[in-house]
Design a protein around this motif. Structure first.
Motif, mmCIF file in Angstrom:
data_model
loop_
_atom_site.group_PDB
_atom_site.id
_atom_site.type_symbol
_atom_site.label_atom_id
_atom_site.label_comp_id
_atom_site.label_asym_id
_atom_site.label_seq_id
_atom_site.Cartn_x
_atom_site.Cartn_y
_atom_site.Cartn_z
ATOM 1 N N LEU A 289 32.152 33.832 35.390
ATOM 2 C CA LEU A 289 32.717 32.635 35.489
ATOM 3 C C LEU A 289 33.720 32.639 36.860
ATOM 4 N N ASP A 290 33.950 31.943 37.654
ATOM 5 C CA ASP A 290 34.752 31.943 38.578
ATOM 6 C C ASP A 290 35.814 31.216 38.051
ATOM 7 N N ARG A 291 37.245 31.193 38.949
ATOM 8 C CA ARG A 291 38.381 30.535 38.236
ATOM 9 C C ARG A 291 38.529 29.107 37.916
ATOM 10 N N GLU A 292 37.398 28.411 38.472
ATOM 11 C CA GLU A 292 37.109 26.932 38.002
ATOM 12 C C GLU A 292 36.288 26.901 36.926
ATOM 13 N N GLY A 293 35.677 27.759 36.633
ATOM 14 C CA GLY A 293 34.737 27.989 34.944
ATOM 15 C C GLY A 293 33.423 27.762 35.553
ATOM 16 N N ASN A 294 33.060 27.967 36.891
ATOM 17 C CA ASN A 294 31.445 27.673 37.140
ATOM 18 C C ASN A 294 30.880 28.910 36.949
ATOM 19 N N GLU A 295 29.790 29.003 36.403
ATOM 20 C CA GLU A 295 28.948 29.985 36.097
ATOM 21 C C GLU A 295 28.321 30.513 37.476
ATOM 22 N N LEU A 296 28.217 31.844 37.649
ATOM 23 C CA LEU A 296 27.819 32.732 38.758
ATOM 24 C C LEU A 296 26.646 33.680 38.467
ATOM 25 N N ASP A 297 25.887 34.129 39.444
ATOM 26 C CA ASP A 297 24.753 35.074 39.214
ATOM 27 C C ASP A 297 25.321 36.315 39.431
ATOM 28 N N HIS A 298 26.490 36.546 40.063
ATOM 29 C CA HIS A 298 26.838 37.733 40.149
ATOM 30 C C HIS A 298 28.268 37.893 39.369
ATOM 31 N N ILE A 299 29.071 39.142 39.133
ATOM 32 C CA ILE A 299 30.233 39.216 38.520
ATOM 33 C C ILE A 299 31.290 38.708 39.266
ATOM 34 N N ALA A 300 32.236 37.771 38.753
ATOM 35 C CA ALA A 300 33.407 37.138 39.594
ATOM 36 C C ALA A 300 34.241 38.103 39.990
ATOM 37 N N GLY A 301 34.776 37.962 41.218
ATOM 38 C CA GLY A 301 35.747 38.792 41.829
ATOM 39 C C GLY A 301 36.994 39.013 41.219
ATOM 40 N N THR A 302 37.252 38.206 40.109
ATOM 41 C CA THR A 302 38.553 38.347 39.143
ATOM 42 C C THR A 302 38.165 39.357 38.122
ATOM 43 N N ARG A 303 37.125 39.737 37.936
ATOM 44 C CA ARG A 303 36.638 40.765 36.854
ATOM 45 C C ARG A 303 36.068 41.853 37.179
ATOM 46 N N TYR A 304 35.652 42.166 38.831
ATOM 47 C CA TYR A 304 35.099 43.277 39.315
ATOM 48 C C TYR A 304 35.811 44.709 39.129
ATOM 49 N N PHE A 305 37.082 44.683 39.110
ATOM 50 C CA PHE A 305 37.674 45.980 38.625
ATOM 51 C C PHE A 305 37.609 46.147 37.151
ATOM 52 N N CYS A 306 36.572 47.009 36.602
ATOM 53 C CA CYS A 306 36.642 46.987 35.202
ATOM 54 C C CYS A 306 37.884 47.712 34.763
ATOM 55 N N THR A 307 38.363 48.717 35.117
ATOM 56 C CA THR A 307 39.296 49.481 34.558
ATOM 57 C C THR A 307 40.874 48.972 34.704
ATOM 58 N N GLN A 308 40.844 47.598 35.052
ATOM 59 C CA GLN A 308 42.000 46.916 35.091
ATOM 60 C C GLN A 308 42.182 46.474 33.789
ATOM 61 N N CYS A 309 41.240 46.473 32.912
ATOM 62 C CA CYS A 309 41.234 45.835 31.446
ATOM 63 C C CYS A 309 40.760 46.857 30.421
ATOM 64 N N HIS A 310 39.723 47.365 30.690
ATOM 65 C CA HIS A 310 39.038 48.443 29.761
ATOM 66 C C HIS A 310 39.397 49.976 30.145
ATOM 67 N N VAL A 311 39.662 50.746 29.161
ATOM 68 C CA VAL A 311 39.936 52.206 29.380
ATOM 69 C C VAL A 311 38.967 53.199 28.407
ATOM 70 N N PRO A 312 38.763 54.274 28.793
ATOM 71 C CA PRO A 312 38.243 55.284 27.771
ATOM 72 C C PRO A 312 38.608 55.448 26.613
ATOM 73 N N GLN A 313 37.984 55.471 25.650
ATOM 74 C CA GLN A 313 38.500 55.834 24.280
ATOM 75 C C GLN A 313 38.666 57.500 24.006
ATOM 76 N N ALA A 314 39.674 57.787 23.429
ATOM 77 C CA ALA A 314 39.680 59.124 23.148
ATOM 78 C C ALA A 314 40.562 59.502 22.201
ATOM 79 N N ASP A 315 40.464 60.782 21.277
ATOM 80 C CA ASP A 315 41.178 61.124 20.202
ATOM 81 C C ASP A 315 42.103 62.196 20.383
ATOM 82 N N ILE A 316 43.339 61.728 20.885
ATOM 83 C CA ILE A 316 44.490 62.530 21.598
ATOM 84 C C ILE A 316 45.513 61.763 20.739
#
Length: 149
Positions: free
Chosen positions: A106-133
């Motif tokens: 979804l883009d910033r206006e809520g429109n559906e896209l066929d490709h990943i939105a630019g605001t969600r392109y860099f996965c590691t800005q939200c998702h991190v690897p899990q670890a037992d440390i």
């Protein structure tokens, strides 16, 4: 002319003095993992991947899922996002990988896209690897009691 030269020389010596002080101060700085600031910060030997069956529970509503595999050699930049080779909706089925949430298309206006939105392109800005440390610093966080996942 002599005044301009004197002001320039004074400015240059002041700048060199501040730079030298900053370099001297940085020599004593270290990272949380006890490495020097410029050294590679490698994962500890006790870093373990949980695998599909051992995915960690989320601690709060809307927490991005943790990544259950190594991404150490993954390229994620403005030209390439290696996560999408498996997790994009066009490939997830054949790769047996979880598909990205529709919110990633979804883009910033809520429109559906066929490709990943630019605001969600860099996965590691939200998702991190899990670890037992062990925690790097003390932590008293308690997960939410009622999480609907």
């Amino acid at each position: 002319m002599k005044t301009t030269f004197a002001i320039g020389a004074l400015g240059l010596s002041l700048m060199l003095g501040i730079t030298g002080f900053a370099v001297a101060q940085q020599a004593d700085v270290s990272a949380l993992r006890k490495e020097t600031v410029g050294a590679d910060n490698r994962l500890a030997p006790d870093f373990q991947w949980e695998g599909e069956a051992g995915r960690k529970q989320r601690n709060y509503r809307q927490q991005p899922p943790l990544i259950p595999h190594s991404i150490e050699q993954y390229q994620i930049d403005t030209r390439v996002n290696q996560c999408l080779t498996c997790h994009d909706w066009t490939k997830a089925g054949e790769r047996n990988a979880p598909t990205l949430s529709m919110t990633h298309y979804l883009d910033r206006e809520g429109n559906e896209l066929d490709h990943i939105a630019g605001t969600r392109y860099f996965c590691t800005q939200c998702h991190v690897p899990q670890a037992d440390i062990a925690d790097l610093v003390g932590n008293t966080f308690q997960p939410s009691a009622d999480i609907n996942q």
